[in-house]
Design an enzyme around this catalytic site. Structure first.
Site, PDB file in Angstrom:
ATOM      1  CE  LYS A  71     -74.641 133.188  88.831  1.00 44.03           C
ATOM      2  NZ  LYS A  71     -76.058 133.523  88.816  1.00 44.03           N
ATOM      3  CG  ASP A 108     -77.417 136.937  88.884  1.00 45.45           C
ATOM      4  OD1 ASP A 108     -77.053 137.196  87.725  1.00 45.45           O
ATOM      5  OD2 ASP A 108     -77.153 135.866  89.463  1.00 45.45           O
TER       6      ASP A 108
HETATM    7  P1  NAP Z   1     -79.925 126.835  93.528  1.00 43.44           P
HETATM    8  O1  NAP Z   1     -78.980 127.674  94.309  1.00 43.44           O
HETATM    9  O2  NAP Z   1     -79.564 125.430  93.183  1.00 43.44           O
HETATM   10  O3  NAP Z   1     -81.327 126.829  94.320  1.00 43.44           O
HETATM   11  C1  NAP Z   1     -82.382 125.984  93.891  1.00 43.44           C
HETATM   12  C2  NAP Z   1     -83.627 126.348  94.662  1.00 43.44           C
HETATM   13  O4  NAP Z   1     -84.697 125.534  94.183  1.00 43.44           O
HETATM   14  C3  NAP Z   1     -83.538 126.103  96.176  1.00 43.44           C
HETATM   15  O5  NAP Z   1     -84.302 127.085  96.830  1.00 43.44           O
HETATM   16  C4  NAP Z   1     -84.179 124.724  96.307  1.00 43.44           C
HETATM   17  O6  NAP Z   1     -84.729 124.470  97.585  1.00 43.44           O
HETATM   18  C5  NAP Z   1     -85.296 124.847  95.304  1.00 43.44           C
HETATM   19  N1  NAP Z   1     -85.802 123.541  94.914  1.00 43.44           N
HETATM   20  C6  NAP Z   1     -85.161 122.585  94.206  1.00 43.44           C
HETATM   21  N2  NAP Z   1     -85.955 121.496  94.097  1.00 43.44           N
HETATM   22  C7  NAP Z   1     -87.105 121.773  94.757  1.00 43.44           C
HETATM   23  C8  NAP Z   1     -88.314 121.059  94.997  1.00 43.44           C
HETATM   24  N3  NAP Z   1     -88.506 119.810  94.519  1.00 43.44           N
HETATM   25  N4  NAP Z   1     -89.291 121.675  95.710  1.00 43.44           N
HETATM   26  C9  NAP Z   1     -89.121 122.929  96.175  1.00 43.44           C
HETATM   27  N5  NAP Z   1     -88.010 123.654  95.990  1.00 43.44           N
HETATM   28  C10 NAP Z   1     -87.005 123.078  95.289  1.00 43.44           C
HETATM   29  O7  NAP Z   1     -80.279 127.524  92.118  1.00 43.44           O
HETATM   30  P2  NAP Z   1     -80.231 129.087  91.757  1.00 43.44           P
HETATM   31  O8  NAP Z   1     -78.889 129.431  91.263  1.00 43.44           O
HETATM   32  O9  NAP Z   1     -80.838 129.866  92.871  1.00 43.44           O
HETATM   33  O10 NAP Z   1     -81.209 129.109  90.483  1.00 43.44           O
HETATM   34  C11 NAP Z   1     -82.617 128.897  90.631  1.00 43.44           C
HETATM   35  C12 NAP Z   1     -83.274 129.171  89.288  1.00 43.44           C
HETATM   36  O11 NAP Z   1     -83.084 130.532  88.919  1.00 43.44           O
HETATM   37  C13 NAP Z   1     -82.684 128.352  88.128  1.00 43.44           C
HETATM   38  O12 NAP Z   1     -83.737 127.972  87.298  1.00 43.44           O
HETATM   39  C14 NAP Z   1     -81.788 129.349  87.422  1.00 43.44           C
HETATM   40  O13 NAP Z   1     -81.633 129.063  86.051  1.00 43.44           O
HETATM   41  C15 NAP Z   1     -82.574 130.640  87.612  1.00 43.44           C
HETATM   42  N6  NAP Z   1     -81.751 131.856  87.518  1.00 43.44           N
HETATM   43  C16 NAP Z   1     -82.083 132.762  86.564  1.00 43.44           C
HETATM   44  C17 NAP Z   1     -81.346 133.932  86.432  1.00 43.44           C
HETATM   45  C18 NAP Z   1     -81.692 134.913  85.348  1.00 43.44           C
HETATM   46  O14 NAP Z   1     -80.863 135.762  84.992  1.00 43.44           O
HETATM   47  N7  NAP Z   1     -82.913 134.900  84.831  1.00 43.44           N
HETATM   48  C19 NAP Z   1     -80.268 134.185  87.308  1.00 43.44           C
HETATM   49  C20 NAP Z   1     -79.977 133.242  88.309  1.00 43.44           C
HETATM   50  C21 NAP Z   1     -80.730 132.074  88.404  1.00 43.44           C
HETATM   51  P3  NAP Z   1     -83.814 123.793  98.734  1.00 43.44           P
HETATM   52  O15 NAP Z   1     -83.004 124.917  99.302  1.00 43.44           O
HETATM   53  O16 NAP Z   1     -84.806 123.240  99.677  1.00 43.44           O
HETATM   54  O17 NAP Z   1     -82.978 122.738  98.070  1.00 43.44           O
END
Ligand code: NAP
Length: 283
Positions: A71, A108
């Protein structure tokens, strides 16, 4: 769209990608719209992203969606990126234009708004503070959605504080950064709390957030949809808070992509939702 001269093509580029429910969603819409076309899962390794994106036009694709890990990196391959994708820092939708050039945008945030409006039509975004847990691409889209829809304040809480600060600095609006250690307290007067971390996804530990101080009227949303109910949503449901998972966000980012790719806007129907829910429940 009247009688296209070729099969309509779109897809999802990701790595891994075969677990995705997006093909089920978009191929339902080809049937709904009576159009000859297909939406493919495109397993593209990170080092193959640019070549794959450049191949869309010669192969006759109208565009594609992007998921992990493409992305952000796709941004540099686009011929044009719109302002919202630039601010969010991620492209969720690529459009192949008539001249073969590539346009990148992010739907999104539209998906999140569409989901809330469908499920909670009487709820007002102006009804109180919003709390977003997370600082990744998903969180950035949710913050943009909440600010755009009129939330009086959006508090961003992320384990890595710098990412929350970067979100605040990317968007114009009433955005506050709150320390991770204060996450259990900051929700006390929230009208809505959204989990936009990966915590609670299938195979991941639960989000460490105690909802004990939350008002019973507050809305609780997770952008995860596998599993259908994360431990975070289960905790909220047991307290009596209205809950919403991320499936609606996935469904509602589709129609704006179709408008850009094919010039028509399919609809999110109860039948489509049921098909998606059954597929997710089947694992
Ligand atoms: P990302 O950019 O990898 O961000 C991951 C997030 O999770 C960061 O804020 C990270 O914090 C946090 N995190 C990871 N491990 C953690 C822990 N042990 N404790 C606390 N926080 C933690 O991922 P993303 O693209 O934003 O996606 C996040 C989620 O949203 C995923 O499950 C994805 O499938 C979902 N999503 C859904 C849709 C939909 O259409 N429904 C669209 C987009 C995303 P740090 O910054 O501290 O690492």
């Amino acid at each position: 769209m009247a009688r296209p001269d070729r099969l309509l093509l779109a897809g999802l580029m990701g790595w891994p990608v075969m677990h995705s429910r997006s093909p089920l969603l978009h191929n339902f819409w080809f049937g709904q719209q009576g159009l000859a076309g297909t939406y493919l899962p495109l397993a593209i390794r990170p080092d193959g992203l640019e070549a794959a994106l450049r191949a869309l036009a010669p192969l006759g694709f109208s565009g594609c969606n992007l998921t992990i890990p493409h992305k952000s990196r796709a941004m540099s391959v686009m011929d044009e990126v719109d302002d919202v994708a630039r601010r969010i820092g991620a492209i969720s939708c690529v459009v192949v234009r008539e001249d073969g050039s590539l346009f990148g945008t992010n739907n999104d945030w539209r998906g999140f708004l569409g989901s809330l409006r469908e499920s909670w039509p009487d709820w007002s975004f102006g009804s109180g503070p919003a709390v977003v847990i997370g600082g990744g691409g998903g969180a950035r889209a949710i913050v943009h959605a909440l600010v755009s829809a009129g939330a009086p304040v959006v508090r961003v809480v992320n384990r890595t504080r710098e990412k929350a600060e970067a979100i605040r600095d990317s968007f114009d609006g009433p955005i506050e950064v709150v320390d991770w250690d204060l996450r259990h307290e900051v929700i006390a007067d929230a009208a809505i709390v959204v989990n936009a971390t990966s915590q609670g996804m299938a195979g991941m530990p639960a989000l460490d957030l105690d909802l004990g101080r939350l008002s019973p009227a507050a809305r609780v949303s997770d952008i995860i949809y596998i599993p259908a109910e994360t431990p975070f949503l289960a905790q909220a449901r047991r307290r009596g808070n209205p809950t919403l998972n991320g499936l609606g966000m996935l469904l509602h980012q589709g129609p704006p992509a179709w408008k850009l790719w094919f010039g028509v806007e399919p609809t999110v129907t109860p039948e489509l939702r049921r098909i998606m829910e059954e597929s997710i429940a089947a694992g």
